[in-house]
Motif scaffolding. Structure first.
Motif, PDB file in Angstrom:
ATOM      1  N   THR A 259     -13.364   3.560  -2.404  1.00 29.11           N
ATOM      2  CA  THR A 259     -12.133   3.896  -3.122  1.00 29.11           C
ATOM      3  C   THR A 259     -12.194   3.434  -4.577  1.00 29.11           C
ATOM      4  O   THR A 259     -12.793   2.412  -4.897  1.00 29.11           O
ATOM      5  CB  THR A 259     -10.877   3.320  -2.436  1.00 29.11           C
ATOM      6  OG1 THR A 259      -9.725   3.836  -3.105  1.00 29.11           O
ATOM      7  CG2 THR A 259     -10.842   1.808  -2.493  1.00 29.11           C
TER       8      THR A 259
ATOM      9  N   TYR B 220      -6.936  -4.404   1.065  1.00 31.62           N
ATOM     10  CA  TYR B 220      -7.836  -4.269   2.213  1.00 31.62           C
ATOM     11  C   TYR B 220      -8.694  -5.522   2.380  1.00 31.62           C
ATOM     12  O   TYR B 220      -8.849  -6.028   3.490  1.00 31.62           O
ATOM     13  CB  TYR B 220      -8.723  -3.026   2.078  1.00 31.62           C
ATOM     14  CG  TYR B 220      -9.574  -2.789   3.306  1.00 31.62           C
ATOM     15  CD1 TYR B 220      -9.043  -2.170   4.433  1.00 31.62           C
ATOM     16  CD2 TYR B 220     -10.888  -3.212   3.365  1.00 31.62           C
ATOM     17  CE1 TYR B 220      -9.800  -1.974   5.575  1.00 31.62           C
ATOM     18  CE2 TYR B 220     -11.666  -3.016   4.500  1.00 31.62           C
ATOM     19  CZ  TYR B 220     -11.108  -2.403   5.602  1.00 31.62           C
ATOM     20  OH  TYR B 220     -11.869  -2.215   6.730  1.00 31.62           O
TER      21      TYR B 220
ATOM     22  N   VAL C 207       0.838  -1.206   0.000  1.00 30.75           N
ATOM     23  CA  VAL C 207       0.000   0.000   0.000  1.00 30.75           C
ATOM     24  C   VAL C 207       0.869   1.250   0.000  1.00 30.75           C
ATOM     25  O   VAL C 207       0.612   2.202  -0.740  1.00 30.75           O
ATOM     26  CB  VAL C 207      -0.974  -0.009   1.202  1.00 30.75           C
ATOM     27  CG1 VAL C 207      -1.649   1.324   1.387  1.00 30.75           C
ATOM     28  CG2 VAL C 207      -2.019  -1.100   1.021  1.00 30.75           C
TER      29      VAL C 207
ATOM     30  N   VAL D  89      -5.786  -0.985  -3.690  1.00 26.90           N
ATOM     31  CA  VAL D  89      -6.078  -0.740  -2.276  1.00 26.90           C
ATOM     32  C   VAL D  89      -7.243  -1.627  -1.833  1.00 26.90           C
ATOM     33  O   VAL D  89      -7.196  -2.237  -0.759  1.00 26.90           O
ATOM     34  CB  VAL D  89      -6.372   0.755  -2.022  1.00 26.90           C
ATOM     35  CG1 VAL D  89      -6.863   0.986  -0.599  1.00 26.90           C
ATOM     36  CG2 VAL D  89      -5.131   1.596  -2.301  1.00 26.90           C
TER      37      VAL D  89
END
Length: 154
Positions: free
Chosen positions: A117, A126, A53, A122
Motif C-alpha cells: 500500500t 496495520y 482506518v 494504513v
C-alpha cells in the motif's frame, strides 16, 4: 451444494459475479462484528485503529475486502477441499481446529497487501495491529467459516 460435491471450489462458489457482492457484504459485517466484540485494552486499541482506518476513507473496509477476496479464497481453498473430503461438522469448526495454519494463510494475504500500500496511515495502523492479528484471526475463524460455508451453499 453438498459437502460431498468435491468438484465445486470456493472460487466457483464465491467469486461468481452474481454472488461476489453478497459475499463481500457478509465479510464486512463479519469484520464489524468481530471488532465490536473486542473488549479490554487491546479491544479499545483495535476499535480505535479500525475507526481510524474507516475515517481515512469511508468504504475502505468493503473496498479492501473486495480487492483481497480472490487471494483470501485462494488461501482458504486447500482448507475447503480438505473439509469437503471430511464431511463432519461445519467449516467454522474445521478452521478453528487448525488455528495456526488457517490464520497464517489469511494473514499472508493482508501482510502482502500492507507491504504494497502507498497509504502510510494504513501501513502505520496495520503495523500496530499486526502483533495481535493472529489471535484476532483465530478468534474469527468459527464465524468466518460459517459465513463461507453458508455463501458457498447458497
Amino acid at each position: 451444494m453438498r459437502k460431498d460435491d468435491h468438484s465445486v471450489t470456493l472460487k466457483a462458489s464465491l467469486l461468481d459475479s452474481d454472488r461476489r457482492d453478497g459475499v463481500v457484504d457478509d465479510l464486512v459485517e463479519l469484520v464489524d462484528q468481530e471488532v465490536a466484540d473486542k473488549s479490554g485494552v487491546s479491544g479499545a486499541v483495535i476499535k480505535t485503529g479500525y475507526a481510524a482506518v474507516k475515517k481515512i476513507k469511508p468504504g475502505i473496509i468493503r473496498s479492501a475486502i473486495d480487492s483481497m477476496l480472490d487471494e483470501f479464497v485462494d488461501a482458504l481453498e486447500p482448507f475447503w477441499a480438505e473439509f469437503q473430503a471430511q464431511p463432519a461438522g461445519d467449516f467454522g469448526a474445521f478452521l478453528a481446529a487448525r488455528p495456526e495454519q488457517a490464520s497464517e494463510a489469511l494473514l499472508a494475504v493482508t501482510d502482502r497487501r500492507a507491504e504494497r500500500t502507498s497509504r502510510e496511515a494504513v501501513k502505520s495502523v496495520y503495523s500496530k495491529l499486526r502483533a495481535n492479528a493472529q489471535q484476532n484471526v483465530i478468534e474469527a475463524l468459527p464465524r468466518l467459516g460459517r459465513v463461507i460455508e453458508a455463501r458457498a451453499a447458497a
